[in-house]
Design a protein around this motif. Structure first.
Motif, mmCIF file in Angstrom:
data_model
loop_
_atom_site.group_PDB
_atom_site.id
_atom_site.type_symbol
_atom_site.label_atom_id
_atom_site.label_comp_id
_atom_site.label_asym_id
_atom_site.label_seq_id
_atom_site.Cartn_x
_atom_site.Cartn_y
_atom_site.Cartn_z
ATOM 1 N N UNK A 1 0.995 -0.940 0.306
ATOM 2 C CA UNK A 1 0.198 -0.096 0.133
ATOM 3 C C UNK A 1 0.550 1.136 -0.586
ATOM 4 N N UNK A 2 1.950 1.453 0.101
ATOM 5 C CA UNK A 2 3.528 2.376 -0.171
ATOM 6 C C UNK A 2 2.662 3.025 -1.281
ATOM 7 N N UNK A 3 2.336 4.365 -1.016
ATOM 8 C CA UNK A 3 2.529 5.453 -2.252
ATOM 9 C C UNK A 3 0.814 5.061 -2.586
ATOM 10 N N UNK A 4 0.147 4.340 -2.294
ATOM 11 C CA UNK A 4 -1.393 3.978 -2.514
ATOM 12 C C UNK A 4 -2.102 4.804 -1.849
ATOM 13 N N UNK A 5 -1.835 4.333 -0.253
ATOM 14 C CA UNK A 5 -2.613 5.587 0.681
ATOM 15 C C UNK A 5 -2.128 6.296 1.499
ATOM 16 N N UNK A 6 -2.395 7.731 1.754
ATOM 17 C CA UNK A 6 -2.181 8.292 2.593
ATOM 18 C C UNK A 6 -3.143 8.510 3.404
ATOM 19 N N UNK A 7 -2.577 9.335 4.504
ATOM 20 C CA UNK A 7 -3.769 9.910 5.602
ATOM 21 C C UNK A 7 -3.234 11.023 6.112
ATOM 22 N N UNK A 8 -3.931 11.650 6.714
ATOM 23 C CA UNK A 8 -4.265 13.010 7.238
ATOM 24 C C UNK A 8 -4.525 12.781 8.901
ATOM 25 N N UNK A 9 -3.401 12.460 10.014
ATOM 26 C CA UNK A 9 -3.779 12.090 11.147
ATOM 27 C C UNK A 9 -4.535 12.887 11.955
#
Lengths: 273, 305
Positions: free
Chosen positions: B74-82
């Motif tokens: 999922x690296x580069x495919x999923x991103x997040x703003x916690x």
């Protein structure tokens, strides 16, 4: 195609090196260490070495060094390295407890680890940080060993060829000696909230573990093998050895480190970020 | 067969005895932004933390693109703003963004360009060489949004992206989301219902850790009853309701808040309700502020018929 495990290990450990050698707070720590080491090198170490060299004949059979556990110094052909070996066996494990205390804890508390883990993995961060801390310690150990070599050459430049094997022996052994301490700090750092907590817990666990296992082993000698679980267990035995003999005990820190890293990885995988 | 973008099955999370999520199951496909709403403590952040791989669920399964959260695939495919996360105070913004881009597989020169690009996207080029402690709350938030935009993630999980931002930057964030959708799917947790109303086509509603049975579809075009929301300047509410009620096709007029009226109508009997309402307002010499199709998200979520 996303980067592989080794690539991330390299990137994460490089970032740790940058933290130590290219940030203000990191450089301050390095300068402090350099000053303290400089004082040790120029005063106790140099004077003791000079004494040992000048009084070599008188020292034969002198039991005071045996009494304080420094007897093996007399077996080192170059006394500077014998002294360095004993000083370093005390200093570097302690340094490791403070230097390696903040591998992941403050980043986890701050939330920074979330930014990293989302584009890497917990394993990669855990082992990358550990590798970084080990490289930093290896550099510090090498620097101190080289400074000791410089001291030897200042006294007698002809000793270069005979000093080189000693340099390699102490450097290798010291890196092995700090390995389980750094692994213990990696596991603790994955658990607690701050570097200070990690250091306090390390001292408490180490002291109680050594005392409890020592107590058990005293009353039930069959349990003496449990001493292998205490990081630094081999250090007192190491201090009595010299030259390449010191590698006889290399399996102890290696096994301890593997066990502690496995424990730390398990904690890291389950920890809330 | 294509697996859904997000698949959650019987997801439960318990924090020291308190159930934060209870048997949450849903599937989402890639596409338009999805809103995640619910009162404080409903489990929104817990759900997003599990999806991001920051938290392990007590039980249940989660798959993003067929992979468990945190998988290297999922690296580069999923991103997040916690919701709560700060950058390392010891390094400059650009150093950290370059490091993150490098982790995503960019080369050093590409990573420097990408870091500059995302900072420009959130209008923060002036903070490039600053360290996090000197940034204001809003600026830190924008940097956190910038890191989520590195690369071309297919899914971005945003937890309260506009909380603490000034109106200009709220608009910037809205524009970024609109521009990147639907190539990037956004899951947005927010209390700003007006914001979600503007951005999202679907809403997931969490209440006490339980996902409400149906996702709310904000598209009313296919429904038999339609609504118009009218915000008036100061006006006589009773007269307004009486006048509107008398119009052709009007089924019900409600006055949920001062000067706000919701008109339910039958589109088959009156397809041009907006024109009819305008004519009525003009003939009565009333003043209006805003007329919009449909109910507000707030009305849909919390004041159902």
């Amino acid at each position: 195609m996303h980067p592989g495990f080794l690539n991330h290990l390299l990137l994460i450990s490089q970032f740790e090196l940058k933290r130590t050698f290219a940030t203000r707070s990191g450089l301050l720590s390095i300068v402090t260490f350099a000053v303290v080491w400089g004082v040790i090198l120029l005063y106790p170490l140099r004077f003791s070495a000079d004494l040992l060299v000048q009084e070599k004949g008188l020292m034969q059979g002198f039991s005071f060094l045996d009494v304080i556990g420094f007897g093996s110094i007399q077996q080192w052909p170059i006394p500077e390295f014998g002294l360095f070996w004993h000083f370093a066996l005390l200093i570097f494990p302690l340094l490791s407890i403070t230097l390696a205390a903040d591998q992941t804890c403050s980043d986890r508390e701050r939330g920074t680890l979330r930014f990293i883990v989302v584009r890497s993995s917990r394993d990669r961060v855990f082992f990358g940080r550990f590798a970084g801390v080990m490289v930093i310690q290896a550099l510090l150990i090498s620097a101190t060993a080289l400074s000791t070599l410089a001291l030897v050459l200042y006294r007698d430049a002809a000793l270069f060829s005979s000093a080189l094997p000693d340099l390699l022996v102490v450097t290798t052994n010291l890196i092995l000696a700090v390995l389980p301490f750094s692994a213990m700090m990696a596991a603790l750092s994955a658990t607690v909230k701050s570097a200070r907590q990690a250091t306090v817990w390390a001292i408490l666990i180490w002291t109680f573990l050594a005392a409890i296992i020592g107590g058990f082993a005293y009353y039930l000698p069959t349990l003496a093998f449990l001493k292998l679980l205490v990081p630094g267990y081999q250090l007192s035995a190491l201090a009595a050895l010299s030259g390449w003999q010191t590698l006889q005990l290399a399996y102890v820190p290696l096994v301890q480190s593997l066990l502690l890293l496995a424990l730390g990885r398990w904690i890291m995988a389950r920890q809330t970020l | 067969m294509n697996s859904p973008m997000i698949h959650c099955q019987q997801l439960t999370h318990v924090y020291s005895g308190k159930v934060a999520l209870s048997n949450v199951s849903f599937e989402l496909d890639a596409g338009e932004p999805v809103g995640l709403v619910g009162p404080n403590g409903a489990g929104k952040t817990t759900l997003l933390s599990i999806l991001s791989g920051f938290l392990r669920p007590t039980s249940g399964t989660v798959r993003l693109f067929g992979q468990p959260p945190g998988a290297t695939q999922l690296i580069g495919k999923v991103s997040a703003l916690p919701q709560v996360a700060r950058l390392d105070p010891g390094f400059t913004i650009i150093e950290q963004l370059v490091f993150y881009a490098r982790l995503q597989g960019f080369t050093t020169p590409q990573a420097a360009l990408e870091a500059g690009r995302v900072l420009e996207e959130v209008s923060l080029t002036e903070a490039t060489h600053e360290k996090p402690p000197v940034l204001s709350h809003g600026m830190a938030k924008r940097v956190a949004i910038a890191q989520a935009l590195i690369g071309k993630p297919a899914l971005i999980l945003l937890d309260e992206p506009t909380a603490g931002l000034d109106p200009v930057n709220v608009r910037t964030v809205r524009a970024i989301i609109a521009e990147r959708s639907p190539a990037t799917t956004f899951i947005i947790s927010s209390h700003d219902l007006a914001e979600l109303d503007r951005l999202c086509k679907h809403i997931l509603l969490l209440e006490n850790g339980i996902l409400q049975p149906e996702t709310i579809d904000l598209n009313e075009e296919k429904s038999a009853i339609r609504y118009m929301t009218l915000q008036m300047e100061t006006c006589p509410a009773r007269e307004v309701i009486a006048e509107f009620q008398a119009l052709e096709g009007v089924l019900q007029v409600t006055n949920p808040q001062k000067n706000e009226f919701i008109v339910a109508y039958d589109p088959e009997r009156q397809p041009h309700m907006d024109l009819q309402l305008m004519q009525c307002i003009t003939s009565q010499h009333w003043q209006y502020r805003q007329l919009s199709h449909g109910k507000t998200l707030e009305e849909k979520l919390f004041f159902k018929d």
